[in-house]
Scaffold this motif. Structure first.
Motif, PDB file in Angstrom:
ATOM      1  N   ALA A   1     -71.211 -81.513  89.297  1.00 40.41           N
ATOM      2  CA  ALA A   1     -72.360 -80.602  89.272  1.00 40.41           C
ATOM      3  C   ALA A   1     -73.214 -80.962  88.058  1.00 40.41           C
ATOM      4  N   ASP A   2     -74.504 -81.181  88.306  1.00 40.96           N
ATOM      5  CA  ASP A   2     -75.391 -81.613  87.231  1.00 40.96           C
ATOM      6  C   ASP A   2     -75.638 -80.507  86.207  1.00 40.96           C
ATOM      7  N   ASP A   3     -75.629 -79.253  86.641  1.00 40.78           N
ATOM      8  CA  ASP A   3     -75.963 -78.149  85.752  1.00 40.78           C
ATOM      9  C   ASP A   3     -74.735 -77.413  85.241  1.00 40.78           C
ATOM     10  N   GLU A   4     -73.526 -77.947  85.465  1.00 39.98           N
ATOM     11  CA  GLU A   4     -72.310 -77.300  85.016  1.00 39.98           C
ATOM     12  C   GLU A   4     -71.429 -78.313  84.295  1.00 39.98           C
ATOM     13  N   GLU A   5     -70.421 -77.788  83.611  1.00 39.84           N
ATOM     14  CA  GLU A   5     -69.471 -78.659  82.932  1.00 39.84           C
ATOM     15  C   GLU A   5     -68.591 -79.361  83.964  1.00 39.84           C
TER      16      GLU A   5
END
Length: 755
Positions: free
Chosen positions: A171-175
């Protein structure tokens, strides 16, 4: 499979009533896929068999687990029993005593969430271990891990087992590392395993229902397999052999119209397919590290730490048969994915939280299972008592009234007027006293639930028959001990989950990263890892995850702190001051660590658990050394001044002695002349004896001193001077001893070269 949670599904015979959707024509046959090979086809059959067997083995207990969960949700009457009561005119009342008992246990867990830290395996790896602790706390915050753990613990208390998942996500927006809750309804495991962490289990499965278009987007090369899975007996529209009521109840509820929609609505059902995620251990030859800090780990060629250990000769590779974890995604029609585990720890990514396990087969059950029969009795007693008090029972002789229908209508009124015939018996509200006995048994059942669960009135803060505070405390401790097993299993699960999270951090968090954490006062602190500095490198070192014991024994720790505080009041102040930091450390106070830190900065004591002095301690030690040197220099100067004063006093004394000697010599000449005059006077006195006393008086008044008198006076004066000199020296030494001298500050141990 690691995206958002997929809804689950239920099996019911009503599915056969739904129309079969029109299946679109298949696309052109794709090229042969390795997943369709003979070996993997046999593996698919074995996995499907494992899954189906566990579904059968666990089916009975899973149905009971679903009933346990219904009891917490106040669904406590069987449908047939409730129907009979309603036909009888009796309300199926629910007095949900179990819910408050379970809620106390759940609230205790939420209020007493534990802390953790990462400890290094080598002394020189202390700084990287601190960075790993900070990074895990950051991931716990962004992944909301404490809330997922509480939700899984809730499943454990209610039905006997809860599940946590830790893995990686794209996921680009998560760790990249995620932690989340997983429903017990979707999970099946190897029931032959006996270890609580499933370290001896061969396989583990998770079942999910997925929209067909999403599954085709995820596995475009397995289009035909997905279509066959949709059209076979394990689809939304038929009773499948790879699900049960507990697993598929929510899916069935979502898919059925309930008869409120026209028949055309059923023709537009969502096309969904069951995808099973299986983790299985298979014996294969694998390379393991022998020696070094990573000894025993599976060799990972992408790990800088592993490669350095091998290249430096600190570790060597050993080929041996290993039960290597593999992951497979499949449907009833075929495999969708198969590969070795991507995780270096070689464990299941799912961690169970157990409550109780049945001795004969290891099946889990929760608090509610033990209390269900008592809860049913409470409901039946309450319903029966209400029915007795709400209805009128009549016993009368035949012919006591003219019209029975009219009598029945009249007797039901609160202001009824009954006219009966003479000499005929008619009794109303017969057996009304039975209601109090039902209520008495109901009250005893409520008390029995408290005794069985350990959640007593004392724990709930209600009024009890305990007369003293000590009695209340003893009952609270007794109740806490009854529920200790639940929290001990939670601690084990938290430890196992933390070990997996730490391994994922050491494996996948290899890039430079700066992140924010909050300190004990809620302020932000920024931490950097993998920036090239050895103390910030978290991928080349091995560490251990440790749960804080203090947070799991809060009540006992607080009681010990109270005893210590009472003991401090009886000790001398200087002794109490040396123990104050340890007492505060055992208290449940906000900013406790900061308070202890400030106390130790005043007393000069160090943290007994600290391996090396901190930067602040080194600065304090340096300042203490400088202050001690200045103090010693001032003391030397003071002593020198006192010595000079003593020498000056001695010189003055010698000068005075010389002056006295000079005066004595002058006095001697005067005495000689006086003696001559005395001789003349003596001669005169001899001639005239009566004049001798007069002459002596004249000599004394003239200051004449005889030789014996002079010697005596000289001795007395010398003794007096020596006494004065000794007195001055003693006074100066006493003043020097009374000067306030601070003890030298405790020096922090300095790291030895090459340590």
């Amino acid at each position: 499979m690691r995206g958002r949670s997929w809804p689950v599904f239920e099996v019911s015979a009503k599915r056969t009533e739904s129309p079969v959707p029109k299946i679109e024509p298949a696309k052109a046959a794709p090229k042969p896929n390795d997943l369709d090979s003979e070996e993997l086809s046999r593996l698919h059959g074995a996995l499907l068999d494992y899954y189906a067997r566990e579904l059968d083995r666990q089916n009975e207990n899973r149905l009971e687990q679903a009933v346990d969960e219904d009891f917490y949700d106040s669904i406590q009457w069987r449908a047939e029993d409730a129907k009979v009561l309603k036909e009888r005119g009796q309300a199926p009342i629910v007095y949900n005593v179990i819910a408050s008992t379970v809620d106390w246990v759940l609230g205790t867990e939420k209020r007493g969430r534990s802390d953790f830290k990462v400890l290094p395996r080598r002394k020189e790896d202390g700084k990287p271990a601190e960075k790993k602790t900070a990074l895990l706390k950051y991931l716990s915050d962004v992944n909301r891990t404490p809330f997922h753990r509480s939700r899984s613990f809730e499943d454990s208390v209610k039905v006997g087992i809860g599940w946590l998942e830790d893995g990686i996500q794209d996921a680009d927006d998560e760790e990249p590392i995620s932690s989340r809750y997983e429903s017990w309804r979707n999970m099946l495991w190897d029931t032959a395993a006996t270890e609580l962490d499933l370290s001896d289990a061969r396989y583990l499965f998770r079942s999910k229902w997925v929209d067909l278009d999403i599954s085709e987007a995820l596995f475009p090369k397995r289009y035909e397999v997905l279509r066959r899975s949709l059209s076979d007996s394990d689809s939304t529209y038929f009773i499948g052999q790879y699900g049960d009521e507990a697993m598929d109840s929510a899916e069935y509820a979502n898919e059925t119209s309930g008869g409120l929609r026209p028949a055309s609505y059923a023709q537009n059902h969502r096309q969904r397919v069951r995808i099973i995620e299986g983790w299985v251990r298979r014996p294969v030859m694998a390379s393991r590290l022998k020696g070094g800090q990573f000894s025993g780990d599976l060799f990972d060629p992408s790990s800088p730490g592993h490669v350095e250990q091998v290249n430096s000769g600190q570790a060597q590779l050993v080929e041996k048969v290993t039960m290597l974890m593999h992951v497979a995604l499949f449907t009833s029609a075929g495999l969708l994915w198969f590969s070795p585990t991507p995780y270096r720890h070689n464990r299941f990514p799912f961690t169970p939280i157990w409550a109780y396990r049945r001795g004969r087969d290891g099946m889990p059950y929760g608090m509610i299972r033990r209390l269900r029969d008592i809860q049913e009795d409470i409901n039946k007693r309450a319903s029966k008592a209400l029915a007795i008090l709400s209805s009128n029972k009549v016993i009368m002789d035949e012919g006591a009234v003219d019209d029975l229908d009219e009598f029945e209508e009249e007797v039901a009124k609160p202001n009824a007027i009954i006219v009966k015939k003479a000499d005929k018996e008619l009794k109303i509200d017969v057996d009304r006293d039975l209601s109090q006995w039902h209520l008495e048994l109901m009250s005893r059942s409520i008390q029995m639930i408290q005794q069985q669960s350990g959640v007593t009135d004392e724990l709930l803060g209600r009024t009890t028959n305990a007369q003293s505070g000590i009695a209340v405390q003893r009952r609270q401790e007794q109740g806490s001990l009854t529920t200790t097993k639940l929290f001990d299993n939670l601690r084990l699960a938290s430890q196992v989950q933390g070990e997996k999270q730490l391994s994922l951090v050491e494996q996948f968090m290899s890039e430079e990263k700066q992140f924010r954490i909050t300190n004990m006062r809620g302020g932000p602190e920024f931490v950097t890892v993998n920036d090239g500095l050895p103390e910030n490198d978290i991928v080349r070192t091995k560490a251990d995850y440790v749960i804080s014991d203090a947070d799991w024994r809060a009540t006992m720790r607080q009681a010990a702190a109270d005893q210590l505080m009472e003991m401090l009041t009886k000790l001398p102040p200087e002794v109490a001051m040396t123990m104050l930091d340890l007492v505060v450390e055992n208290m449940d106070l906000p900013n406790r660590d900061e308070i202890v830190k400030r106390i130790r900065s005043i007393t000069g004591q160090r943290d007994p658990d600290a391996d090396e002095p901190t930067q602040e301690e080194m600065v304090q030690a340096e300042q203490a050394q400088k202050a001690q040197a200045v103090q010693e220099q001032a003391l030397q100067l003071q002593l020198r001044g006192q010595a000079a004063q003593i020498a000056k006093t001695e010189a003055d004394t010698a000068k005075i002695g010389a002056q006295i000697a000079d005066l004595q010599s002058k006095l001697a000449g005067t005495n000689v002349a006086t003696q001559r005059a005395a001789i003349d006077t003596a001669q005169t006195a001899a001639v005239a004896p009566m004049l001798a006393p007069v002459a002596d008086q004249i000599l004394n008044e003239a200051g004449f001193v005889s030789a014996p008198e002079q010697q005596q006076r000289a001795l007395e004066q010398s003794a007096m001077q020596e006494a004065m000199a000794r007195q001055q020296v003693a006074q100066q030494e006493q003043q020097a001893a009374q000067q306030p001298q601070e003890p030298p500050a405790q020096m922090a141990p300095q790291p030895q070269p090459g340590a």
